[in-house]
Write a protein that holds these residues in place. Structure first.
Motif, short mmCIF file in Angstrom:
data_model
loop_
_atom_site.label_atom_id
_atom_site.label_comp_id
_atom_site.label_asym_id
_atom_site.label_seq_id
_atom_site.Cartn_x
_atom_site.Cartn_y
_atom_site.Cartn_z
N GLU A 73 -64.01 -62.52 57.25
CA GLU A 73 -63.49 -63.18 59.41
C GLU A 73 -64.72 -63.62 58.87
N LEU A 74 -65.97 -63.85 59.10
CA LEU A 74 -66.94 -64.31 59.34
C LEU A 74 -66.85 -65.76 58.42
N ILE A 75 -66.60 -66.60 58.00
CA ILE A 75 -65.85 -67.91 58.41
C ILE A 75 -65.14 -68.44 57.97
N ILE A 76 -64.34 -67.50 58.29
CA ILE A 76 -62.88 -67.94 59.60
C ILE A 76 -63.78 -68.36 60.47
N ALA A 77 -63.86 -67.33 61.38
CA ALA A 77 -64.57 -67.27 62.68
C ALA A 77 -65.43 -68.74 63.05
N THR A 78 -66.70 -69.15 61.82
CA THR A 78 -67.82 -69.76 62.08
C THR A 78 -67.01 -71.32 62.44
N PHE A 79 -66.20 -71.59 61.27
CA PHE A 79 -65.71 -72.59 60.67
C PHE A 79 -64.39 -73.14 61.65
N ASN A 80 -64.41 -72.17 62.15
CA ASN A 80 -62.92 -71.95 63.43
C ASN A 80 -61.74 -73.39 63.04
N GLN A 81 -61.56 -72.92 61.93
CA GLN A 81 -60.64 -74.33 61.67
C GLN A 81 -59.43 -74.17 62.37
N SER A 82 -58.30 -74.70 63.10
CA SER A 82 -57.37 -74.31 63.61
C SER A 82 -55.92 -75.49 62.53
N MET A 83 -54.93 -74.43 62.31
CA MET A 83 -54.24 -74.82 61.07
C MET A 83 -52.89 -75.05 61.07
N ASP A 84 -52.49 -76.15 62.54
CA ASP A 84 -51.47 -76.99 62.89
C ASP A 84 -51.52 -78.28 62.25
N GLN A 103 -57.55 -81.29 60.71
CA GLN A 103 -58.20 -80.53 61.46
C GLN A 103 -58.58 -78.57 60.18
N ALA A 104 -58.06 -79.03 59.14
CA ALA A 104 -57.99 -77.82 58.58
C ALA A 104 -57.91 -78.56 57.03
N PRO A 105 -58.73 -79.38 56.50
CA PRO A 105 -57.95 -79.78 55.09
C PRO A 105 -58.13 -78.69 54.31
N VAL A 106 -58.79 -78.34 53.55
CA VAL A 106 -58.97 -77.06 52.19
C VAL A 106 -58.53 -76.19 53.14
N ALA A 107 -58.30 -75.83 54.47
CA ALA A 107 -57.61 -74.19 54.63
C ALA A 107 -56.56 -74.49 54.88
N THR A 108 -55.22 -75.88 54.78
CA THR A 108 -54.40 -75.69 54.79
C THR A 108 -54.15 -75.84 53.37
N GLU A 109 -54.89 -76.51 52.46
CA GLU A 109 -54.16 -76.29 50.96
C GLU A 109 -54.12 -74.75 50.36
N ILE A 110 -55.37 -73.99 51.26
CA ILE A 110 -55.51 -72.26 50.57
C ILE A 110 -54.29 -71.98 51.29
N GLY A 117 -48.79 -87.56 51.54
CA GLY A 117 -49.27 -86.25 51.48
C GLY A 117 -49.71 -85.55 52.56
N TYR A 118 -50.59 -85.39 53.09
CA TYR A 118 -51.18 -85.13 54.13
C TYR A 118 -50.05 -84.08 54.19
N ILE A 119 -50.45 -82.74 54.68
CA ILE A 119 -49.35 -80.98 55.21
C ILE A 119 -49.79 -80.48 56.04
N ASN A 120 -48.50 -80.60 57.24
CA ASN A 120 -49.13 -80.06 58.54
C ASN A 120 -48.30 -78.94 58.67
N LEU A 121 -49.18 -78.07 58.29
CA LEU A 121 -48.45 -76.57 59.25
C LEU A 121 -47.66 -76.43 60.36
N VAL A 122 -47.61 -77.27 61.56
CA VAL A 122 -47.06 -76.82 62.19
C VAL A 122 -45.99 -77.04 62.17
N ASN A 123 -45.68 -77.74 61.12
CA ASN A 123 -44.13 -78.23 60.57
C ASN A 123 -43.68 -76.65 61.21
N LYS A 124 -43.57 -76.22 60.49
CA LYS A 124 -43.57 -74.57 60.35
C LYS A 124 -43.18 -73.19 60.82
N ALA A 159 -54.96 -66.85 56.06
CA ALA A 159 -54.84 -67.31 54.44
C ALA A 159 -56.08 -66.49 54.04
N LEU A 160 -57.04 -66.82 53.87
CA LEU A 160 -58.23 -66.47 53.56
C LEU A 160 -58.76 -65.23 53.22
#
Length: 487
Positions: free
Chosen positions: A104-115, A119-126, A349-356, A366-367
Motif C-alpha cells: 500500500e505504501l508503494i501504491i500510495a507513493t507512486f499513485n499510478q492510475s490504471m486507466d 499512466q501505469a506501464p508496469v502496473a498495467t502489466e502486473i 501493444g499498449y493495453i488500456n485497462l479502462v476498456n474493461k 493488484a500489487l
C-alpha cells in the motif's frame, strides 16, 4: 520535523530524507498505539463525536506535520477499530497482512492510475498477469479475463451488467450499449437467494431495471438457495411472459457463509438460456485451502465471478476483482477516446485497462495480491484459510452442545450465527438480551462481534477471518457472552 517545503518524494536528497522521516514517524506512532488486545477502546458515539469535533479544519497557517501527528496519536489512533485483534469478529472485515501494508505504501507513493498504459506501464502489466493467474486459479481457460474493482458491490454490478447485455444481444438481438434499455425491459428478471447481498437490488436499480427485476428465492435449512423453488419461479416468469436472464449465486452469504449449489444452478442456466453469476466476495478465498477448496469447486461453472481480496484474503481495503469466462463480453464496457485509450495504441501493444472497467481512475490494487501471493506461497495461504474454517467448525461444535444457545446452521466457511436463549422466568426477552450483550462487549470489554436477524430473532455472529484466533480464545469469549447474558 518541518516538512512544509517538501511536497513529494522526488530525486532530491531533501525530499527523500523528509519522506523517510515522515514515514518512520508515522510507523512508530502506529506501532506504539498497539498497547493491548482490545478490538475497540470503547468510546460511545456521542463522546467520540465530541472528541474529534474541529471548528478549524483549514487554519490560516498550517501547524506542521509534527503537531498533526500528535493530534492523530491523541484522538485517532486510540479509537480505531483493530481487525487484527482476536477480539474482532463483527463483519467480513479482515486484518491486513503486513506485506500488503508495505505494498500500500508503494501504491500510495507512486499513485499510478490504471486507466491507460502510459499512466501505469508496469502496473498495467502486473494487473494483466495477476488477472491471468486468477482466472486459471478459478478454473477458467485462456478465453477468460478480468479487472480489479473497488469491492464486491462493484464486481457484482459489473458481472450483472455484462449478463444483461449478453442476454439482450444473444437472445433478443438488441444492443443496449447503442440503444439503451429495450421497450420490454420491465420483463427482465434475475434470481438471487433471499439472503443474498443487497448489491443485487442496488445493481438492478443502477442498471435501470429496478428492485422488481430481482426475484428473491427461498433458502433451505442450510441457508442455500432452494433449487426446486427457483425452478418454479423461473417457469412461472416464463409463463407470465417475463425474461429470465441471470441467476446470481452466492458463494458465501454475508451472515452464514452458505454456498449456493453451483452445479444445479448451471444446469438451470443452460436449460433456460441464462447467465450464471457467482458472488464469491466472501467464499473466493476458500479456493486456497487444500482441505476445503472442494466446497467452491463449482466456481468454474459460472460465467462471471466476484472475488474480494479485502475479506478472506486478508488484504487492505479496497481490493476486489471481476472475472468473466468469455473476455469478449467486456466489449459492453469499451468505448474509445482520443485523449485516453486510442485504438492505434492498442494495435501497437499498449493495453488500456479502462476498456474493461466501470471506473476510469483506479488504484494499483493488484500489487497487493502479487506481493502477498509470492511472499507466502500456496502452502502458507492454505494454512491461513484452513485455520479460519477449522476455527468456525470448532466454535459451532461448542455452541451446538450448549443448552443455553441456539445455533442456526453449521458453517460452510467461517461464519457462525447463534443466539443465547433467556432462562425461564427471565424478565428480559431474548432479543433485548442479545442486543445488550453485543453492546456491552463493544463498549466495556473491547470485543467487537456481529448482530443480525434470523427467523425474526436477533442473533449474534462470529465472522472468523483471523488466523491468529485460537480455540482457547473462542472458549473464553463464549464464557464471557454467557456470563453477560445471565448476570
Amino acid at each position: 520535523m518541518s516538512f512544509q517545503n517538501n511536497l513529494f518524494l522526488t530525486s532530491s536528497d531533501s525530499d527523500k530524507k523528509a519522506y523517510v522521516e515522515m514515514m518512520e514517524a508515522t510507523v512508530r506512532a502506529i506501532a506504539a498505539s498497539m498497547t493491548d488486545e482490545q478490538a475497540y477502546a470503547g468510546m460511545p458515539p456521542y463522546d467520540l463525536r465530541a472528541a474529534v469535533r474541529t471548528d478549524e479544519l483549514l487554519p490560516a497557517e498550517g501547524c506542521g506535520f509534527e503537531a498533526v501527528l500528535e493530534e492523530i496519536k491523541a484522538k485517532i489512533l486510540p479509537n480505531l477499530v483493530r481487525p487484527a485483534s482476536t477480539n474482532y469478529m463483527a463483519h467480513l472485515h479482515s486484518a491486513a497482512l503486513v506485506e500488503s501494508v508495505a505494498a500500500e505504501l508503494i501504491i500510495a507513493t507512486f499513485n499510478q492510475s490504471m486507466d491507460s498504459w502510459d499512466q501505469a506501464p508496469v502496473a498495467t502489466e502486473i494487473e494483466v498477469e495477476v488477472i491471468r493467474n486468477l482466472c486459471r486459479m478459478y478454473g477458467y481457460d485462456e478465453n477468460s479475463d478480468g479487472v480489479f474493482t473497488s469491492g464486491g458491490s462493484q464486481s457484482n454490478l459489473s458481472g450483472l451488467l455484462l449478463a444483461r447485455d449478453w442476454f439482450c444481444n444473444e437472445k433478443l438481438h438488441y444492443d443496449i450499449k447503442k440503444h439503451g434499455l429495450p421497450e420490454n425491459f420491465r420483463k427482465l428478471r434475475m434470481y438471487a437467494s433471499e439472503i443474498s447481498h443487497f448489491s443485487m437490488e442496488k445493481s438492478a436499480h443502477l442498471m435501470g431495471m429496478g428492485y422488481e427485476a430481482v426475484v428473491k428465492v427461498p433458502v433451505n435449512s442450510a441457508m442455500q438457495m432452494d433449487v426446486e423453488a427457483l425452478k418454479k419461479l423461473i417457469e412461472k416468469d416464463i409463463a407470465d411472459g417475463n425474461l429470465p436472464f441471470c441467476i446470481a449465486a452466492t458463494v458465501g452469504t454475508t451472515d452464514f457463509g452458505s454456498i449456493d449449489p453451483l452445479k444445479e444452478l448451471r444446469e438451470l442456466c443452460d436449460r433456460y438460456g441464462m447467465w450464471l453469476h457467482a458472488d464469491a466476495a466472501y467464499g473466493s478465498g476458500v479456493v486456497l485451502s487444500r482441505k476445503y477448496a472442494c466446497r467452491v469447486a463449482g466456481l468454474a461453472l459460472a460465467d462471471s465471478i466476484t472475488v474480494d481480496f479485502h475479506k478472506m484474503f486478508l488484504l487492505p481495503i479496497s481490493c476486489s476483482a471481476s472475472l468473466i469466462k468469455d473476455k469478449r463480453n467486456f466489449d459492453a464496457l469499451t468505448i474509445h477516446a482520443d485523449y485516453l485509450n486510442r485504438e492505434e495504441d492498442e494495435e501497437d501493444g499498449y493495453i488500456n485497462l479502462v476498456n474493461k472497467s466501470m471506473q476510469t481512475t483506479r488504484r494499483f490494487d493488484a500489487l497487493k495480491v502479487w506481493v502477498s501471493f509470492k511472499m507466502r506461497g500456496a502452502d502458507g495461504w492454505s494454512d491461513l484459510i484452513t485455520g479460519c474454517i477449522d476455527n468456525a467448525a470448532y466454535f459451532y461444535s461448542r455452541l451446538a452442545e450448549n443448552p443455553d444457545v441456539e445455533v442456526i446452521t453449521a458453517p460452510e466457511i467461517s461464519s457462525v450465527v447463534f443466539r443465547v436463549l433467556p432462562k425461564n422466568g427471565s424478565t428480559e426477552d431474548g432479543d433485548t438480551m442479545n442486543k445488550r450483550v453485543r453492546r456491552e462487549l463493544l463498549h466495556h470489554h473491547g470485543v467487537v462481534i456481529g448482530q443480525t436477524v434470523c427467523n425474526g430473532n436477533v442473533c449474534l455472529k462470529f465472522t472468523l477471518l483471523n488466523p491468529l484466533q485460537s480455540h482457547a480464545k473462542l472458549d473464553e469469549l463464549l464464557d464471557l457472552i454467557l456470563q453477560l447474558s445471565f448476570k
